[in-house]
Design a protein around this motif. Structure first.
Motif, mmCIF file in Angstrom:
data_model
loop_
_atom_site.group_PDB
_atom_site.id
_atom_site.type_symbol
_atom_site.label_atom_id
_atom_site.label_comp_id
_atom_site.label_asym_id
_atom_site.label_seq_id
_atom_site.Cartn_x
_atom_site.Cartn_y
_atom_site.Cartn_z
ATOM 1 N N TYR A 185 0.830 -1.209 0.000
ATOM 2 C CA TYR A 185 0.000 0.000 0.000
ATOM 3 C C TYR A 185 0.864 1.257 0.000
ATOM 4 O O TYR A 185 1.974 1.266 0.518
ATOM 5 N N MET A 186 0.335 2.296 -0.599
ATOM 6 C CA MET A 186 1.067 3.558 -0.677
ATOM 7 C C MET A 186 1.453 4.042 0.714
ATOM 8 O O MET A 186 2.595 4.391 0.987
ATOM 9 N N ILE A 187 0.456 4.067 1.603
ATOM 10 C CA ILE A 187 0.688 4.485 2.983
ATOM 11 C C ILE A 187 0.405 3.294 3.880
ATOM 12 O O ILE A 187 -0.751 2.871 4.008
ATOM 13 N N GLU A 188 1.444 2.729 4.478
ATOM 14 C CA GLU A 188 1.262 1.518 5.270
ATOM 15 C C GLU A 188 1.403 1.787 6.759
ATOM 16 O O GLU A 188 2.159 2.659 7.185
ATOM 17 N N GLY A 189 0.664 0.984 7.526
ATOM 18 C CA GLY A 189 0.783 1.021 8.974
ATOM 19 C C GLY A 189 1.808 0.001 9.440
ATOM 20 O O GLY A 189 2.695 -0.400 8.687
ATOM 21 N N ALA A 190 1.650 -0.436 10.671
ATOM 22 C CA ALA A 190 2.576 -1.404 11.251
ATOM 23 C C ALA A 190 2.504 -2.732 10.506
ATOM 24 O O ALA A 190 1.422 -3.191 10.126
ATOM 25 N N LYS A 191 3.681 -3.323 10.253
ATOM 26 C CA LYS A 191 3.816 -4.633 9.613
ATOM 27 C C LYS A 191 3.143 -4.692 8.244
ATOM 28 O O LYS A 191 2.606 -5.727 7.831
ATOM 29 N N GLY A 192 3.136 -3.560 7.537
ATOM 30 C CA GLY A 192 2.605 -3.539 6.181
ATOM 31 C C GLY A 192 1.098 -3.531 6.078
ATOM 32 O O GLY A 192 0.541 -3.684 4.986
ATOM 33 N N ALA A 193 0.413 -3.342 7.206
ATOM 34 C CA ALA A 193 -1.051 -3.312 7.185
ATOM 35 C C ALA A 193 -1.549 -1.981 6.627
ATOM 36 O O ALA A 193 -0.788 -1.027 6.501
ATOM 37 N N LYS A 194 -2.832 -1.938 6.293
ATOM 38 C CA LYS A 194 -3.426 -0.689 5.828
ATOM 39 C C LYS A 194 -3.370 0.356 6.937
ATOM 40 O O LYS A 194 -3.479 0.031 8.116
ATOM 41 N N TYR A 195 -3.214 1.590 6.531
ATOM 42 C CA TYR A 195 -3.117 2.685 7.496
ATOM 43 C C TYR A 195 -4.477 2.917 8.132
ATOM 44 O O TYR A 195 -5.530 2.720 7.513
ATOM 45 N N SER A 196 -4.459 3.359 9.367
ATOM 46 C CA SER A 196 -5.696 3.566 10.116
ATOM 47 C C SER A 196 -6.378 4.877 9.732
ATOM 48 O O SER A 196 -5.723 5.923 9.668
ATOM 49 N N PRO A 197 -7.705 4.868 9.495
ATOM 50 C CA PRO A 197 -8.437 6.108 9.217
ATOM 51 C C PRO A 197 -8.306 7.115 10.354
ATOM 52 O O PRO A 197 -8.167 8.321 10.110
ATOM 53 N N THR A 198 -8.308 6.602 11.591
ATOM 54 C CA THR A 198 -8.180 7.476 12.762
ATOM 55 C C THR A 198 -6.825 8.163 12.779
ATOM 56 O O THR A 198 -6.728 9.353 13.107
#
Length: 275
Positions: A185-198
């Motif tokens: 994903y363009m913007i990733e969260g922890a461990k490559g997960a989707k980024y959080s909306p919050t």
């Protein structure tokens, strides 16, 4: 009446209709509330249209009424096979609110007040492409067409559209890629997960406060601002509709104008911003 007897069938029906997981979760939550209210009824078929109409009118807000209406409509169509159940149940009208729009000077201040490259890119992408928050979360690097300078965006109902990319925006995206090395994903969260909306909302609020912008700024504010600034530069209503991914021109009519330019030659409001 027990929602558990219908939950999996309803979830499967929504999934087959290509609804996003967040929508499925919301609609399932709505149906749980609905079943709790009518738990004394033997079956969903036993609830009359008049009872549904009265139930919807008692909900807390027009927005929640519309959300519940959508959940019920899908339930009675796909699960109960009563497609006309809500035929004479009124749909709560959307409140006509004037969207909050930032000036280009305010957007520039917000971008310049953001030092973290990932956070800066989030704001730049929201404004330069006029995308929804969820569209940003779902965006992948593989969707960039470098040869033709377009970005593929997947909107509501998985509908795809192409948005022109400015050269300097592509350069910032590539600079970000070299630093963060996202996997998918363009913007990733922890461990490559989707980024959080919050997390996106918090980043925007912090940046706006730091920039001294007193308006209420959300991810959608950048989308409104993008459309309005395109309008200011003479871009046609039809072209704005295509860029925003609106299925109906009525949704875009708040940004009314007349013009005609080929999409990949369109002005992008990010051109006037210092990055």
């Amino acid at each position: 009446m027990d929602f558990r007897n219908y939950k999996e069938k309803y979830r499967a029906a929504l999934k087959s209709a290509n609804m996003k997981e967040n929508t499925i979760k919301t609609y399932c939550g709505c149906m749980q509330m609905y079943f709790q209210h009518f738990k004394k009824e033997a079956e969903p078929k036993a609830v009359s249209a008049e009872q549904i109409k009265f139930y919807l009118s008692g909900l807390s807000s027009p927005a929640y009424q519309r959300q519940m209406y959508g959940a019920l409509k899908n339930f009675y169509i796909y699960v109960i096979n009563q497609p006309k159940k809500l035929q004479y149940v009124p749909f709560a009208k959307r409140e006509e609110k004037v969207p909050i729009v930032l000036s280009q000077q305010e957007i520039e201040r917000i971008i310049l007040a953001t030092n973290n490259l990932k956070h800066k890119l989030i704001i730049i992408l929201l404004y330069s492409f006029g995308i929804r928050r969820q569209e940003l979360i779902d965006m992948q690097f593989s969707w960039i067409d470098r040869q033709n300078m377009f970005l593929k965006v997947k909107g509501k109902g998985n509908k795809e559209r192409l948005i022109p990319i400015q050269e300097r925006i592509l350069n910032i995206m590539e600079q970000y890629y070299k630093q963060y090395r996202p996997n998918q994903y363009m913007i990733e969260g922890a461990k490559g997960a989707k980024y959080s909306p919050t997390s996106i909302s918090k980043i925007i609020k912090r940046a706006a406060a730091k920039a001294g912008v007193r308006k209420e700024v959300t991810a959608h504010t950048f989308r409104h601002s993008y459309a309005t600034h395109l309008l200011d530069h003479g871009i046609s209503l039809r072209e704005i509709q295509v860029l925003l991914g609106h299925s109906s021109s009525k949704t875009t009519e708040r940004y009314t104008t007349v013009s005609s330019v080929h999409l990949n030659q369109l002005y992008s409001p990010i051109q006037s911003i210092n990055l």
